[in-house]
Enzyme design. Structure first.
Site, PDB file in Angstrom:
ATOM      1  N   HIS A  71     -12.061   3.412  -3.577  1.00  0.00           N
ATOM      2  CA  HIS A  71     -11.325   4.089  -2.502  1.00  0.00           C
ATOM      3  C   HIS A  71     -11.770   3.693  -1.110  1.00  0.00           C
ATOM      4  CE1 HIS A  71     -10.330   7.377   0.318  1.00  0.00           C
ATOM      5  NE2 HIS A  71      -9.221   7.480  -0.384  1.00  0.00           N
ATOM      6  N   HIS A  94       0.841  -1.202   0.000  1.00  0.00           N
ATOM      7  CA  HIS A  94       0.000   0.000   0.000  1.00  0.00           C
ATOM      8  C   HIS A  94       0.869   1.242   0.000  1.00  0.00           C
ATOM      9  CE1 HIS A  94      -3.744   2.155   0.397  1.00  0.00           C
ATOM     10  NE2 HIS A  94      -3.285   2.840   1.433  1.00  0.00           N
ATOM     11  N   ARG A 105      -5.350  15.353   6.512  1.00  0.00           N
ATOM     12  CA  ARG A 105      -5.918  15.190   5.182  1.00  0.00           C
ATOM     13  C   ARG A 105      -6.116  16.538   4.504  1.00  0.00           C
ATOM     14  NH1 ARG A 105     -11.717  12.648   3.368  1.00  0.00           N
ATOM     15  NH2 ARG A 105     -12.427  14.526   4.415  1.00  0.00           N
ATOM     16  N   ASP A 109       2.279   3.249   2.807  1.00  0.00           N
ATOM     17  CA  ASP A 109       1.151   4.184   2.765  1.00  0.00           C
ATOM     18  C   ASP A 109       1.587   5.609   2.432  1.00  0.00           C
ATOM     19  OD1 ASP A 109      -1.321   5.340   3.002  1.00  0.00           O
ATOM     20  OD2 ASP A 109      -1.686   4.752   5.057  1.00  0.00           O
ATOM     21  N   HIS A 126      -5.866  -1.028   6.374  1.00  0.00           N
ATOM     22  CA  HIS A 126      -5.928  -0.484   7.738  1.00  0.00           C
ATOM     23  C   HIS A 126      -6.746  -1.365   8.686  1.00  0.00           C
ATOM     24  CE1 HIS A 126      -3.757   2.934   6.319  1.00  0.00           C
ATOM     25  NE2 HIS A 126      -4.747   3.398   5.580  1.00  0.00           N
TER      26      HIS A 126
END
Length: 453
Positions: free
Chosen positions: A206, A53, A80, A318, A267
Site C-alpha cells: 500500500h 489506478h 480519509r 483513483d 501520485h
C-alpha cells in the site's frame, strides 16, 4: 476476424490515413495505411489507454464528501476518515455491483483496461471471509461482466503508520499479516484464472506508512507482475516516512530498491527536483491521478521536469469521483500551466500537448498494467477507441489538432463511438452493451446506501 477501416489513426509511425486494422483472437493483426475502405468504418482511431489506478468502491462516495467539516481546514485526512465510515456499509454484493458500474463508465470514457488497486479485503471489523479473496473475486466478476481488461493488484496493508500502530476502524477491512496476505494473493490468482487471457495479477504494497521495509521485500517476491505503491501523496506522509526511515519516500525507494519499469509509483505529488529526475531515469512509471489529486488537494506533480528528464507516466481515476480520460489529461497539463504561468506546458517540438499527453498515457499505462497494449500495432491487444469527427467539436480537425480538441475542448467523451478491449466490442455507438442492467443494479445499491456518511 474483424476488420476496421479508419480515416485517420494514431500508430507508432505517427498519424496515418485510410488505415485498415485486423483484429484476430483479441489482438491486432495487420495494420496497413492508404487502403480502400472495407469492414467497419470509423473516423478517428486511437489506442485505448489503461486506467492505471482505481479504487472501485469509492465511486459510490462521489459527491458525498464536498461539505465543510468542523475543522476550518478540511484536508485529505478528513476525507480519509469519511471514506472509512462509508466502507463500513459495503457488502461483497455491493462492491461487485459498484465495480461493474465503474468499469462500464471507464469503457464509455475511452479506457480499455484498469489496474485495480484492491484493498477492501474483509468484512466489517476485519472479519475474514471463508474465501480470503472473496472481495477480489467480486472485482474479477465485475470486470468480466463489463468486459474491461483487468490488472488485479491485491494490496498488502499491515499497520496504521510508520510506527507500526495497530489498524483501527475502517482500516480493519484492509489489513493482513504477511502470511495471510500470501494466501489472499494465491486465492486472488485462482479467481483471476476464471477470466479472459488478458487479465494480469500484480501486487500492491500500500505505502511506506502501511508496509514495513521487511514486509515490502517479502511482498516483492510474490510473482513477477506489476508492483504498484502509493508514494509521496501528502506532506504529512513525507514527514512521517522521513522521521522513521531517515529519507523521503521516493528517495528511500530509490536507495533501497531497484526501481524499474515493473514499478508504478502512484501520485508522487511531493517530490524534490532531484527525486523527480532520479525517478524519471529509473524507468518506473509515475501513476498520476490529476482529477482526484485536485479533489483531495494533494498538490501538483512535477510534470514538466519529469517529462524533460525522460520520465514515463500514465493516468488513473483513483477515487472515481469523476471518470473522464480526456479531462485527466487536460487537468494534468493545466496544473503545470497554473504553477508555471505558462501555456501548452507539456508540448514539445513536433508534438502538441494533446499528443504528448495521450501517447504518454497510452504507453505508460500499458507498461504499468503489464499489458501488451497502448499502441495500434501488430501483436498488441486490440485496445481501441473510435471517435466521431462529424460534429461541431471535431469537424475538419485532423492529427494533433484533433487530439488537442478532444482533450482541451471539453467534449471528448461526447465523440466516443466504439471501444474494444482485447478485441471485445463493449461500447457500441457510445453506449456500453450492458448499460441498462448494470445501471439498474447500481441504482438499487445506491438506494440502500443512502445519501450521507
Amino acid at each position: 476476424m474483424e476488420i476496421l477501416h479508419a480515416k485517420q489513426a494514431l500508430t507508432p509511425n505517427g498519424w496515418e490515413a485510410d488505415v485498415s486494422i485486423e483484429i484476430l483472437d483479441g489482438r491486432i493483426g495487420a495494420v496497413t495505411a492508404n487502403t480502400a475502405p472495407t469492414g467497419k468504418k470509423v473516423d478517428l482511431l486511437l489506442p485505448a489507454p489503461t486506467n492505471l489506478h482505481s479504487h472501485a468502491f469509492q465511486r459510490a462516495m462521489s459527491g458525498l464528501t464536498e461539505t465543510r467539516g468542523p475543522d476550518p481546514r478540511d484536508t485529505f485526512w478528513t476525507w480519509r476518515h469519511l471514506m472509512y465510515r462509508f466502507l463500513e456499509q459495503l457488502s461483497p454484493e455491493d462492491v461487485e455491483t459498484i465495480a461493474s458500474m465503474v468499469f462500464m463508465e471507464m469503457l464509455e470514457a475511452g479506457y480499455a483496461a484498469v489496474a485495480e488497486f484492491h484493498y477492501l479485503h474483509h468484512g466489517v471489523g476485519g472479519q475474514t471471509y471463508d474465501d480470503p479473496a472473496e472481495m477480489a473475486g467480486r472485482i474479477v466478476s465485475a470486470a468480466k461482466r463489463a468486459g474491461i481488461g483487468l490488472t488485479l493488484l491485491p494490496v498488502l496493508y499491515t499497520h496504521g503508520g510508520c510506527d507500526r500502530r495497530e489498524l483501527q476502524g475502517g482500516q480493519l477491512r484492509f489489513g493482513n499479516s504477511l502470511e495471510a496476505f500470501v494466501k489472499l494473493h494465491d486465492a486472488s490468482a485462482s479467481h483471476l484464472n476464471t477470466g479472459p487471457v488478458d487479465f494480469v495479477l500484480g501486487v500492491a504494497p500500500h505505502s511506506l506508512r502501511a508496509v514495513a521495509p521487511e514486509a515490502l521485500r517479502q511482498a516483492l517476491r510474490l510473482g513477477d507482475g506489476p508492483v504498484h505503491m502509493h508514494v509521496a501523496e501528502q506532506l504529512a506522509e513525507v514527514d512521517e516516512v522521513k522521521a522513521h526511515l531517515g529519507a523521503r519516500p521516493v528517495e528511500w525507494l530509490l536507495e533501497n530498491h531497484d526501481l524499474n519499469e515493473n514499478w508504478c509509483l502512484i501520485h508522487c505529488t511531493q517530490m524534490t527536483e532531484n527525486e523527480t529526475t532520479a525517478l524519471a531515469k529509473s524507468r518506473a512509471i509515475a501513476g498520476l491521478c490529476p482529477i482526484t489529486e485536485a479533489n483531495l488537494g494533494d498538490g501538483i506533480f512535477n510534470g514538466t521536469d519529469f517529462l524533460a528528464a525522460g520520465g514515463r507516466f500514465g493516468v488513473g481515476s483513483d477515487s472515481n469521483v469523476h471518470i473522464a480520460l480526456f479531462e485527466e489529461l487536460c487537468t494534468l497539463d493545466y496544473t503545470q500551466r497554473l504553477r508555471d504561468r505558462s501555456r501548452a506546458a507539456t508540448a514539445e517540438l513536433g508534438r502538441s500537448a494533446g499528443r504528448v499527453l495521450f501517447e504518454g498515457a497510452a504507453k505508460g499505462g500499458a507498461v504499468a498494467a503489464g499489458r501488451t497494449s497502448g499502441r495500434i500495432a501488430s501483436g498488441a491487444w486490440a485496445d481501441l477507441v473510435a471517435l466521431d469527427t462529424a460534429n461541431e467539436w471535431l469537424y475538419n480537425r485532423r492529427g494533433d489538432t484533433a487530439l488537442d480538441s478532444l482533450i482541451f475542448g471539453g467534449r471528448g467523451r461526447d465523440c466516443i463511438r466504439d471501444v474494444w478491449s482485447a478485441g471485445r466490442h463493449v461500447v457500441v455507438e457510445g453506449r456500453h452493451h450492458k448499460r441498462d442492467i448494470i445501471v439498474k443494479r447500481f441504482r438499487a445499491v445506491m438506494e440502500g446506501l443512502g445519501q450521507e456518511i
